[in-house]
Write an enzyme that holds these catalytic residues in place. Structure first.
Site, PDB file in Angstrom:
ATOM      1  N   LYS A 264       0.843  -1.203   0.000  1.00  0.00           N
ATOM      2  CA  LYS A 264       0.000   0.000   0.000  1.00  0.00           C
ATOM      3  C   LYS A 264       0.874   1.247   0.000  1.00  0.00           C
ATOM      4  O   LYS A 264       2.010   1.208   0.478  1.00  0.00           O
ATOM      5  CB  LYS A 264      -0.858   0.011   1.281  1.00  0.00           C
ATOM      6  N   ARG A 338     -10.284 -11.582   2.098  1.00  0.00           N
ATOM      7  CA  ARG A 338     -11.121 -12.659   1.552  1.00  0.00           C
ATOM      8  C   ARG A 338     -10.400 -13.999   1.618  1.00  0.00           C
ATOM      9  O   ARG A 338     -11.030 -15.052   1.704  1.00  0.00           O
ATOM     10  CB  ARG A 338     -11.536 -12.296   0.114  1.00  0.00           C
TER      11      ARG A 338
HETATM   12  N1  BES Z   1      -8.136  -3.784   4.526  1.00  0.00           N
HETATM   13  C1  BES Z   1      -8.282  -3.400   3.180  1.00  0.00           C
HETATM   14  C2  BES Z   1      -9.572  -2.652   2.911  1.00  0.00           C
HETATM   15  C3  BES Z   1      -9.603  -1.217   3.351  1.00  0.00           C
HETATM   16  C4  BES Z   1      -8.882  -0.258   2.680  1.00  0.00           C
HETATM   17  C5  BES Z   1     -10.423  -0.830   4.377  1.00  0.00           C
HETATM   18  C6  BES Z   1      -8.953   1.060   3.063  1.00  0.00           C
HETATM   19  C7  BES Z   1     -10.507   0.495   4.750  1.00  0.00           C
HETATM   20  C8  BES Z   1      -9.771   1.443   4.094  1.00  0.00           C
HETATM   21  C9  BES Z   1      -8.284  -4.640   2.275  1.00  0.00           C
HETATM   22  O1  BES Z   1      -7.501  -5.688   2.691  1.00  0.00           O
HETATM   23  C10 BES Z   1      -7.781  -4.199   0.944  1.00  0.00           C
HETATM   24  O2  BES Z   1      -6.637  -3.823   0.879  1.00  0.00           O
HETATM   25  N2  BES Z   1      -8.622  -4.256  -0.066  1.00  0.00           N
HETATM   26  C11 BES Z   1      -8.267  -3.826  -1.366  1.00  0.00           C
HETATM   27  C12 BES Z   1      -8.811  -4.825  -2.354  1.00  0.00           C
HETATM   28  C13 BES Z   1      -8.288  -4.632  -3.753  1.00  0.00           C
HETATM   29  C14 BES Z   1      -6.836  -4.983  -3.820  1.00  0.00           C
HETATM   30  C15 BES Z   1      -9.089  -5.492  -4.688  1.00  0.00           C
HETATM   31  C16 BES Z   1      -8.877  -2.449  -1.600  1.00  0.00           C
HETATM   32  O3  BES Z   1      -9.991  -2.194  -1.145  1.00  0.00           O
HETATM   33  O4  BES Z   1      -8.204  -1.606  -2.187  1.00  0.00           O
HETATM   34 MN    MN Z   2      -5.479  -5.490   2.024  1.00  0.00          MN
END
Ligand code: BES
Ligand code: MN
Ligand code: ZN
Length: 504
Positions: A264, A338
């Site tokens: 990230k 997931r």
């Molecule tokens: N924990 C995150 C989701 C999240 C991101 C919650 C920002 C709250 C704020 C999750 O594990 C994630 O990174 N999801 C990705 C999925 C994507 C790679 C398909 C997302 O939401 O960007």
């Molecule tokens: Mn994630």
């Protein structure tokens, strides 16, 4: 902090010694002859105060009133929602220095149990402070809150459930707020084990070897990059009879989400310590169940690990075999939630659940869709969806149903495995739910995406404890359905279905 319920009219409230007396004034308020009521009536008449929720008038050392400070607070129609809104608007007065004792007095002829519960929860929410990792902790100042109503017996049940919910919500907030180095998978497991001291609660913790033996290849793939060993936490609350099918709750327990190799960006990455808020909500629910002792069986499952980049970490394109036997091409290691949930959902089937509900900070896309007001609700079963939506409404912990049409799973196709773990950017919260759905079979299942609701960012950064209230409300409603006399499971199911369809 301590909450007490008292039969207390405004006349008697005037002689309660406290630092802050909040008089909740409804629209159409009928004043008595006492000093406080007359004051409220005068302020209303002069237009210095209205009874709309969120409006208040603060006073100091009022003659004939024992409280140091008095606030008249409008509560409109007096519903739980209005009471909550009114008390939260008073947050700074409740949190003010030297405010140790607060009395909240309803100036209405009758009070709904939900409104008493809302008062308890709102006062707790407004006065909460996080202290665990501060060197000079300034703990919560408020130590006692008396809720005054015209007839204590009438609202006793609502009041007690409010107090139990506060314990659950605050446990969830505490674990959500703890930094990732103070809330590792092992520490989460210890917190779960501590809950087993409560009546009817048991806890079992599985380590890496157990999880390998179970074949949870998707969960293990996420944990690979971390020095912290994974934990798979299994909680049980046995309030029903031995044959009652349980409700299984599955909470995402990523104690820190860097994104892994699909790392990230740096901005706000600290907030990924909140990526275990689903897990924290399961702990909070069990805390409240331990208090309320409803007649229902509940299983809580928490796959807990860190998502880290490392020489051993899973890589984009790697294919893993989930516990279900289905293979997954991990196209983006940041779609890790997931992956841990799918194995926990497969494991859940062994309890032959009446329903399973997973709770997860799953997608940024859900934050875009619904913001911080409502959690995303996905379900393969209309009765379950209706029951959860209704529980959220009743508990002031809102959610909103999202679609699960099969067309949404198109993008999950893979050339190298049974499925990929991501689809495109479009409909991201829905495609995530479609991925999970591949692991639940015919069992009634719901998924709550709490990415927008589990914590707040900015100056008020911190965990909210959502959706503990929604879940407890749902479980307690299920228990009244199953606790009916001679509740053969078929009848109980029928009555549950009837209740749910009435609600929809
Ligand atoms: N924990 C995150 C989701 C999240 C991101 C919650 C920002 C709250 C704020 C999750 O594990 C994630 O990174 N999801 C990705 C999925 C994507 C790679 C398909 C997302 O939401 O960007
Ligand atoms: Mn994630
Ligand atoms: Zn995550």
């Amino acid at each position: 902090m301590n909450f007490d319920l008292k039969t207390l009219a405004p006349a008697a409230a005037a002689s309660e010694k406290c630092d802050l007396l909040v008089v909740l004034v409804p629209e159409g308020f009928k004043p008595g002859k006492d000093a406080l009521s007359s004051l409220a009536a005068l302020a209303l008449k002069n237009g210095d105060f209205t009874a709309k929720p969120g409006k208040h008038l603060q006073m100091y050392q009022v003659p004939a009133v024992a409280a140091r400070r008095v606030v008249l607070a409008g509560v409109g129609d007096g519903t739980a929602r209005a009471v909550r809104q009114s008390l939260l608007a008073l947050g700074s007065a409740i949190k003010a220095p030297l405010t140790r004792r607060v009395v909240v007095c309803f100036a209405a002829p009758s009070v709904a149990p939900e409104a008493a519960s809302a008062a308890v929860q709102a006062v707790a929410e407004a006065s909460y402070v996080y202290t665990t990792t501060k060197s000079k902790a300034e703990p919560r100042i408020l130590s006692r809150c008396i809720v005054g109503v015209p007839d204590a017996a009438q609202v006793r049940e609502g009041f007690d459930s409010g107090v139990a919910l506060v314990a659950g919500v605050e446990l969830a907030r505490e674990w959500g707020n703890r930094p990732a180095n103070h809330a590792t998978p092992s520490l989460l497991a210890d917190a779960a084990k501590a809950l087993a001291k409560l009546p009817r609660i048991q806890c079992k913790v599985h380590g890496p070897a157990d999880v390998a033996r179970l074949g949870m290849g998707a969960f293990m793939a996420v944990a690979r990059g971390s020095e912290e060993p994974l934990r798979f936490i299994e909680l049980r609350y046995n309030g029903g009879t031995r044959t009652d099918a349980p409700v299984v709750l599955v909470g995402k327990g990523i104690t820190f989400d860097t994104g892994g190799i699909s790392i990230k960006p740096a901005a706000e990455m600290d907030e990924m310590k909140f990526d275990m808020c689903g897990a924290a909500s399961v702990l909070g629910v069990f805390r409240a169940l331990g208090e309320l002792q409803p007649a229902i069986n509940v299983v809580g499952l928490i796959p807990a690990c860190e998502n880290m980049p490392d020489g051993r970490a899973v890589k984009p394109g790697d294919v893993v075999t989930s516990m279900s036997g289905q293979t997954i091409e991990i196209l983006n290691t940041d779609a890790e939630g997931r992956l841990v949930l799918c194995d926990a959902l497969t494991y859940a089937a062994r309890f032959k659940p009446a329903a399973m509900v997973d709770i997860a900070t799953l997608t940024g896309a859900c934050v875009i869709a619904l913001g911080g007001v409502r959690s995303g609700l996905f379900a393969n079963n209309d009765a379950l969806a209706a029951a959860l939506q209704q529980a959220g409404d009743a508990a002031q912990d809102l959610c909103w149903r999202m679609p699960l049409d099969d067309e949404y799973s198109e993008g999950l196709k893979s050339n190298f495995a049974d499925m990929g773990n991501v689809a495109g950017r479009a409909g991201g919260s829905i495609t995530a739910a479609k991925f999970l759905q591949k692991f639940v079979g015919e069992t009634p299942w719901a998924h709550l995406d709490i990415a927008g609701t589990a914590w707040k960012g900015g100056a008020a950064k911190g965990s909210t404890g959502r959706p503990v209230a929604l879940l407890v409300q749902y479980l307690v409603a299920q228990s009244t359905a199953t606790a009916a006399p001679a509740a053969a499971s078929g009848r109980a199911r029928a009555s549950r279905a009837a209740k749910a369809s009435q609600a929809s």
